[in-house]
Design a protein around this motif. Structure first.
Motif, mmCIF file in Angstrom:
data_model
loop_
_atom_site.group_PDB
_atom_site.id
_atom_site.type_symbol
_atom_site.label_atom_id
_atom_site.label_comp_id
_atom_site.label_asym_id
_atom_site.label_seq_id
_atom_site.Cartn_x
_atom_site.Cartn_y
_atom_site.Cartn_z
ATOM 1 N N ASN A 261 26.559 -52.695 -64.417
ATOM 2 C CA ASN A 261 27.027 -53.866 -63.674
ATOM 3 C C ASN A 261 26.266 -55.112 -63.560
ATOM 4 O O ASN A 261 26.838 -56.298 -63.996
ATOM 5 N N LEU A 262 25.082 -55.091 -63.154
ATOM 6 C CA LEU A 262 24.306 -56.167 -63.203
ATOM 7 C C LEU A 262 24.210 -57.070 -64.390
ATOM 8 O O LEU A 262 24.154 -58.196 -64.308
ATOM 9 N N GLY A 263 23.824 -56.151 -65.492
ATOM 10 C CA GLY A 263 23.853 -57.061 -66.747
ATOM 11 C C GLY A 263 24.918 -57.799 -67.202
ATOM 12 O O GLY A 263 24.943 -58.766 -67.428
ATOM 13 N N VAL A 264 26.205 -57.170 -66.888
ATOM 14 C CA VAL A 264 27.375 -58.055 -67.244
ATOM 15 C C VAL A 264 27.431 -58.979 -66.526
ATOM 16 O O VAL A 264 27.754 -60.297 -66.850
ATOM 17 N N TRP A 265 26.972 -58.917 -64.983
ATOM 18 C CA TRP A 265 27.242 -60.147 -64.077
ATOM 19 C C TRP A 265 26.252 -61.250 -64.260
ATOM 20 O O TRP A 265 26.392 -62.438 -64.069
ATOM 21 N N ASP A 266 24.997 -60.770 -64.658
ATOM 22 C CA ASP A 266 24.079 -61.666 -65.131
ATOM 23 C C ASP A 266 24.265 -62.468 -66.678
ATOM 24 O O ASP A 266 23.404 -63.184 -67.124
ATOM 25 N N GLY A 267 25.171 -62.065 -67.194
ATOM 26 C CA GLY A 267 25.756 -62.630 -68.580
ATOM 27 C C GLY A 267 24.771 -62.154 -69.906
ATOM 28 O O GLY A 267 24.471 -62.825 -70.734
ATOM 29 N N GLU A 268 24.215 -60.848 -69.632
ATOM 30 C CA GLU A 268 23.437 -59.980 -70.477
ATOM 31 C C GLU A 268 24.216 -59.664 -71.669
ATOM 32 O O GLU A 268 25.408 -59.615 -71.452
ATOM 33 N N SER A 269 23.683 -59.624 -72.942
ATOM 34 C CA SER A 269 24.474 -58.713 -74.019
ATOM 35 C C SER A 269 24.593 -57.477 -73.808
ATOM 36 O O SER A 269 23.790 -56.759 -73.206
ATOM 37 N N TYR A 270 25.745 -56.982 -74.325
ATOM 38 C CA TYR A 270 26.074 -55.712 -74.434
ATOM 39 C C TYR A 270 26.742 -55.135 -75.549
ATOM 40 O O TYR A 270 27.536 -56.098 -75.929
ATOM 41 N N LEU A 271 26.853 -54.108 -76.020
ATOM 42 C CA LEU A 271 27.442 -53.480 -77.165
ATOM 43 C C LEU A 271 28.603 -52.400 -76.563
ATOM 44 O O LEU A 271 28.174 -51.609 -76.158
#
Length: 397
Positions: A261-271
């Motif tokens: 969740n935190l990665g998405v909300w921080d605008g980080e890349s994800y596959l």
């Protein structure tokens, strides 16, 4: 040629969409299909092939895995052999460590002692339990396959393992649910002492059975203030039990916030892998086709199963940063945001002042953050605070 995933910075987050469900809930708008175990093997192979094609078969330098999220659908419909096969395939590209967060969404009826033990022995260290309610009449109204007894049994099982981090999903605003009934649900949920609580208000989407059910719409129209009361009570009770709110709908004990969740909300890349899965490389966003048939057929021919792709414009980037920041208690550095996107203070100043007067926001220069009352209207407030976009559009041209 299959488009290679090239994030702006090293990507250490994966999302795997498992669309299979024992029963399709009438409120669900996600990419799901009725479970067919005969498709599990073929779908698993397609996921791993999509991973290899997306990463260009690079496997020499393993990337440390930050988070892996099995979402759905109902990932717990996959048997242990399929889960293990997926994890082994991911190990060709990513290294697992005690710091890697591996989450699997699970329905209570699927969580047996043998299944949980097997998951924990296979790198899974976080379980997200789809509970929704402890009342059988509400579970039936939601079309859930489990009973309140099964939910309690699943929780008791999770409580026996000290090394598993677990989340409980709870829903409010269910047609027929009273305020006292919700408080009863929440009290039982908090007494179970989950590491993480996701508190979701029921959303009625047009293209769902609930969206076509006049009685559901009427119930919500007849109870305009009830969901707000439930939400604010939920925030109060969760924080009173030591859970920290770190997003509109999510609460966690210290250090137990979802890394995915935190990665998405921080605008980080994800596959994202699987039918309907979304991906973001820091500049572009895309989503796979929702049809499992089309998804499988595309991968058979080593073709990208994408349904859409877009490069984010400046106004989209500004809007997303605003939206994601306002949904979190820390709020937004408004001055930095304005400078980053070349925005004039006058564009949103009147709206900002009104929100503060109404008690929906707190302004502690340079940060703007929403109060619990404001978070009830986070999406609407985001739209209000966004400028006309003329300057941003000019910058993109």
């Amino acid at each position: 040629m299959f488009p290679e995933f090239k994030p702006a910075s090293q990507c250490s987050a994966l999302y795997l969409h498992i669309p299979f469900c024992r029963r399709i809930c009438p409120f669900c708008s996600f990419t799901v299909r009725r479970d067919r175990s005969s498709l599990h093997g073929e779908y698993t192979d397609a996921l791993l092939l999509e991973l290899k094609l997306s990463l260009g078969f690079r496997g020499s330098d393993l990337v440390p895995l930050k988070s892996l999220y099995f979402g759905g659908g109902t990932p717990s419909r996959l048997g242990l052999p399929m889960v293990r096969k997926i994890l082994e395939g991911i190990r060709e590209f990513y290294s697992f460590s005690p710091a890697s967060e591996v989450t699997l969404e699970c329905n209570p009826e699927d969580l047996t002692p043998e299944y949980l033990k097997g998951l924990l022995e296979s790198e899974v260290n976080r379980i997200s339990l789809g509970g929704q309610s402890f009342h059988d009449d509400l579970l039936k109204r939601l079309g859930r396959a489990h009973t309140a007894k099964q939910l309690r049994s699943a929780i008791e099982l999770l409580q026996k393992y000290r090394n598993v981090n677990w989340n409980l999903d709870l829903m409010f605003g269910i047609p027929g649910q009273g305020f006292d009934g919700f408080c009863s649900d929440l009290k039982e949920a908090l007494n179970a002492r989950p590491d993480h609580l996701s508190l979701y208000g029921l959303e009625v989407h047009e293209r769902t059975p609930f969206g076509h059910d006049p009685s559901v719409g009427k119930w919500h129209r007849d109870h305009p203030d009830l969901m707000g009361r439930m939400y604010l009570k939920g925030v109060q009770m969760a924080e009173g039990e030591g859970l920290i709110q770190y997003e509109v709908s999510n609460f966690a004990r210290k250090g137990k916030q979802s890394r995915s969740n935190l990665g998405v909300w921080d605008g980080e890349s994800y596959l994202g892998l699987g039918c309907g899965a979304h991906s973001f490389d820091g500049r572009r966003r895309w989503a796979n086709r929702k049809s499992i048939r089309v998804y499988l057929e595309s991968l058979k021919h080593s073709e990208a199963p994408r349904g859409f792709e877009e490069k984010l414009s400046s106004i989209q980037q500004a809007s997303e940063m605003l939206m994601l920041s306002l949904r979190r208690p820390g709020g937004l550095d408004l001055e930095k945001w304005r400078i980053s996107f070349g925005l004039d203070e006058e564009d949103s100043q009147a709206c900002l002042e009104r929100l503060v007067l109404e008690g929906r926001a707190v302004w502690e220069s340079p940060r703007l953050r929403l109060t619990p009352e404001g978070m009830l209207f986070a999406d609407a407030i985001t739209r209000e605070l966004m400028p006309s976009g003329r300057r941003l559009e000019a910058d993109d041209s």
